[in-house]
Design an enzyme around this catalytic site. Sequence first.
Site, PDB file in Angstrom:
ATOM      1  NE  ARG A 235      -4.301  -1.209  -0.158  1.00 54.75           N
ATOM      2  CZ  ARG A 235      -4.444  -2.269  -0.965  1.00 54.75           C
ATOM      3  NH1 ARG A 235      -3.447  -2.664  -1.734  1.00 54.75           N
ATOM      4  NH2 ARG A 235      -5.594  -2.926  -1.023  1.00 54.75           N
ATOM      5  CG  ASP A 259       1.638  -2.458  -8.227  1.00 55.34           C
ATOM      6  OD1 ASP A 259       1.464  -2.159  -9.428  1.00 55.34           O
ATOM      7  OD2 ASP A 259       0.783  -3.055  -7.533  1.00 55.34           O
ATOM      8  CD  GLU A 264      -3.593   3.209  -6.032  1.00 56.82           C
ATOM      9  OE1 GLU A 264      -2.542   2.754  -5.530  1.00 56.82           O
ATOM     10  OE2 GLU A 264      -4.568   2.503  -6.297  1.00 56.82           O
ATOM     11  CG  HIS A 296      -3.007  -0.821  -6.804  1.00 54.55           C
ATOM     12  ND1 HIS A 296      -3.485  -0.150  -5.704  1.00 54.55           N
ATOM     13  CD2 HIS A 296      -3.035  -2.144  -6.468  1.00 54.55           C
ATOM     14  CE1 HIS A 296      -3.800  -1.026  -4.763  1.00 54.55           C
ATOM     15  NE2 HIS A 296      -3.538  -2.253  -5.203  1.00 54.55           N
TER      16      HIS A 296
HETATM   17  P1  NAD Z   1      -1.766 -11.272   5.228  1.00 58.36           P
HETATM   18  O1  NAD Z   1      -2.785 -10.802   6.202  1.00 58.36           O
HETATM   19  O2  NAD Z   1      -1.748 -12.702   4.831  1.00 58.36           O
HETATM   20  O3  NAD Z   1      -0.304 -10.891   5.763  1.00 58.36           O
HETATM   21  C1  NAD Z   1       0.023  -9.627   6.250  1.00 58.36           C
HETATM   22  C2  NAD Z   1       1.089  -9.820   7.319  1.00 58.36           C
HETATM   23  O4  NAD Z   1       1.601  -8.537   7.688  1.00 58.36           O
HETATM   24  C3  NAD Z   1       0.570 -10.463   8.620  1.00 58.36           C
HETATM   25  O5  NAD Z   1       1.333 -11.624   8.907  1.00 58.36           O
HETATM   26  C4  NAD Z   1       0.775  -9.376   9.673  1.00 58.36           C
HETATM   27  O6  NAD Z   1       1.131  -9.917  10.955  1.00 58.36           O
HETATM   28  C5  NAD Z   1       1.918  -8.590   9.062  1.00 58.36           C
HETATM   29  N1  NAD Z   1       2.109  -7.225   9.541  1.00 58.36           N
HETATM   30  C6  NAD Z   1       1.176  -6.275   9.801  1.00 58.36           C
HETATM   31  N2  NAD Z   1       1.795  -5.130  10.182  1.00 58.36           N
HETATM   32  C7  NAD Z   1       3.129  -5.378  10.144  1.00 58.36           C
HETATM   33  C8  NAD Z   1       4.287  -4.592  10.410  1.00 58.36           C
HETATM   34  N3  NAD Z   1       4.210  -3.316  10.809  1.00 58.36           N
HETATM   35  N4  NAD Z   1       5.505  -5.169  10.265  1.00 58.36           N
HETATM   36  C9  NAD Z   1       5.618  -6.449   9.855  1.00 58.36           C
HETATM   37  N5  NAD Z   1       4.568  -7.250   9.608  1.00 58.36           N
HETATM   38  C10 NAD Z   1       3.334  -6.704   9.743  1.00 58.36           C
HETATM   39  O7  NAD Z   1      -1.934 -10.326   3.968  1.00 58.36           O
HETATM   40  P2  NAD Z   1      -1.430 -10.605   2.478  1.00 58.36           P
HETATM   41  O8  NAD Z   1      -2.449 -11.392   1.741  1.00 58.36           O
HETATM   42  O9  NAD Z   1      -0.039 -11.105   2.525  1.00 58.36           O
HETATM   43  O10 NAD Z   1      -1.512  -9.117   1.878  1.00 58.36           O
HETATM   44  C11 NAD Z   1      -0.663  -8.088   2.323  1.00 58.36           C
HETATM   45  C12 NAD Z   1      -1.098  -6.773   1.705  1.00 58.36           C
HETATM   46  O11 NAD Z   1      -0.829  -6.783   0.316  1.00 58.36           O
HETATM   47  C13 NAD Z   1      -2.610  -6.479   1.758  1.00 58.36           C
HETATM   48  O12 NAD Z   1      -2.999  -5.946   3.002  1.00 58.36           O
HETATM   49  C14 NAD Z   1      -2.793  -5.478   0.647  1.00 58.36           C
HETATM   50  O13 NAD Z   1      -2.652  -4.168   1.157  1.00 58.36           O
HETATM   51  C15 NAD Z   1      -1.621  -5.777  -0.294  1.00 58.36           C
HETATM   52  N6  NAD Z   1      -2.072  -6.245  -1.616  1.00 58.36           N
HETATM   53  C16 NAD Z   1      -1.639  -5.587  -2.718  1.00 58.36           C
HETATM   54  C17 NAD Z   1      -2.033  -6.018  -3.989  1.00 58.36           C
HETATM   55  C18 NAD Z   1      -1.590  -5.337  -5.260  1.00 58.36           C
HETATM   56  O14 NAD Z   1      -2.115  -5.626  -6.335  1.00 58.36           O
HETATM   57  N7  NAD Z   1      -0.625  -4.442  -5.246  1.00 58.36           N
HETATM   58  C19 NAD Z   1      -2.899  -7.120  -4.107  1.00 58.36           C
HETATM   59  C20 NAD Z   1      -3.309  -7.769  -2.941  1.00 58.36           C
HETATM   60  C21 NAD Z   1      -2.886  -7.332  -1.698  1.00 58.36           C
HETATM   61  C1  COI Z   2      -5.984  -5.906  -3.078  1.00 59.51           C
HETATM   62  O1  COI Z   2      -6.549  -6.958  -3.412  1.00 59.51           O
HETATM   63  O2  COI Z   2      -5.892  -5.552  -1.882  1.00 59.51           O
HETATM   64  C2  COI Z   2      -5.384  -5.052  -4.098  1.00 59.51           C
HETATM   65  O3  COI Z   2      -4.539  -4.241  -3.778  1.00 59.51           O
HETATM   66  C3  COI Z   2      -5.880  -5.156  -5.506  1.00 59.51           C
HETATM   67  C4  COI Z   2      -6.638  -3.918  -5.906  1.00 59.51           C
HETATM   68  C5  COI Z   2      -7.327  -4.073  -7.220  1.00 59.51           C
HETATM   69  C6  COI Z   2      -7.629  -3.464  -4.881  1.00 59.51           C
END
Ligand code: NAD
Ligand code: COI
Length: 334
Positions: A235, A259, A264, A296
């Site tokens: 994020r 990304d 954004e 993104h």
């Molecule tokens: P998840 O919940 O499986 O894992 C997140 C981990 O982060 C957890 O283990 C949590 O304990 C840890 N965490 C929280 N705060 C922390 C900190 N300050 N320091 C270290 N660890 C910390 O989530 P995930 O499925 O791995 O997704 C992670 C993030 O990726 C989502 O929250 C979302 O914002 C982002 N994401 C981005 C995209 C994209 O297209 N760019 C797509 C999907 C998700």
């Molecule tokens: C998420 O799944 O959290 C993402 O960052 C993907 C986006 C299209 C919202």
Amino acid sequence: MQFGVYGLRPEEKKYFAQWAEANAVTLRYHDDNLGAQKAADFAGEDAVVTLQTTPYPAAVFAEMKKAGVQYIALRNVGMDNVPFPVLAANGIKLSNVPAYSPQSIAEFAVSLTLQLVRGFGTLNRAIASHQYTEAMHLTGIELGTLTIGVVGTGRIGASAVQLFQGFGCTVLGYDPYPNPQLKNKIEYVDDLADLWPRVDVIDLHIPGTKENTHLIGAPEIAQMKPGVFLINTARGNLIDTNALLQGLADDHIGGAGIDTFEYENEVIDQWNRNEAPANKAYQTLMADPRVIFTPHIAYHTESAVENMVTVSLEQAKAFVQTGTAPHAVDVAKL
Ligand code: NAD
Ligand code: COI
């Protein structure tokens, strides 16, 4: 049963249509994001299925309540744009799709890292302007010689660990809740101050909560190795963009794969119109060949899109049939 689909993207349509036919559910498609609708717009919808990166405005949930819509199924993972107390106050239940494809984002993060360590920003520009000798002298770094710091070792972070290890990298991790699956596979550090000076690449996979805002700012960058590469597919608010720009200007940061971008919400309308954003920080990042910037899209693969659509629809159906759903989240507790 009828669901309103908001923020429809063209590539999702075939998966919506297939699921609707197989499940005998009617879908009402809306290209618009959730935001400006009034109660009448939700008439006949038993649940709302939505995807957007911009904040969900509070007022729309009161309109949903008036229309008797009680369920929202997000098609994505991150919920930083959802005002949980407003949902709780309006008695609206929420689900997300926690694991539509962790691999898609992890692969993208590794791909950004590979491009940075081989200087692809500089290479592409040199070749496009026929500066072939510049390209021929540009000397890269092999990924396997580097130490990667993965911050957040949940679903996506754990996939990234596995991929980086496949390239022969040493991986250090930090997560307040270490992943049992990574026990004996990586070294966990006890806090981030131990991680910054030890790693060549920092790869973020944590939610964009208030607490995590500006996790990386000027004081953290100062503790990092000179030449460090930053990868952010999580994020935008996690990195203080001014500090990132300063770190690049000082050559303390060797490159960044971005990304998810802090501003954004300010540039997304221009992205959607295929216009160049006016945001200064965006322009500075885009002008820097050490930065690989993407809008993104780390998640965006065929498997991810299919899972986002079908899993979110399954949540909506379960909500309507049973009052709860496998991936329901407790909005009162968040
Ligand atoms: P998840 O919940 O499986 O894992 C997140 C981990 O982060 C957890 O283990 C949590 O304990 C840890 N965490 C929280 N705060 C922390 C900190 N300050 N320091 C270290 N660890 C910390 O989530 P995930 O499925 O791995 O997704 C992670 C993030 O990726 C989502 O929250 C979302 O914002 C982002 N994401 C981005 C995209 C994209 O297209 N760019 C797509 C999907 C998700
Ligand atoms: C998420 O799944 O959290 C993402 O960052 C993907 C986006 C299209 C919202």
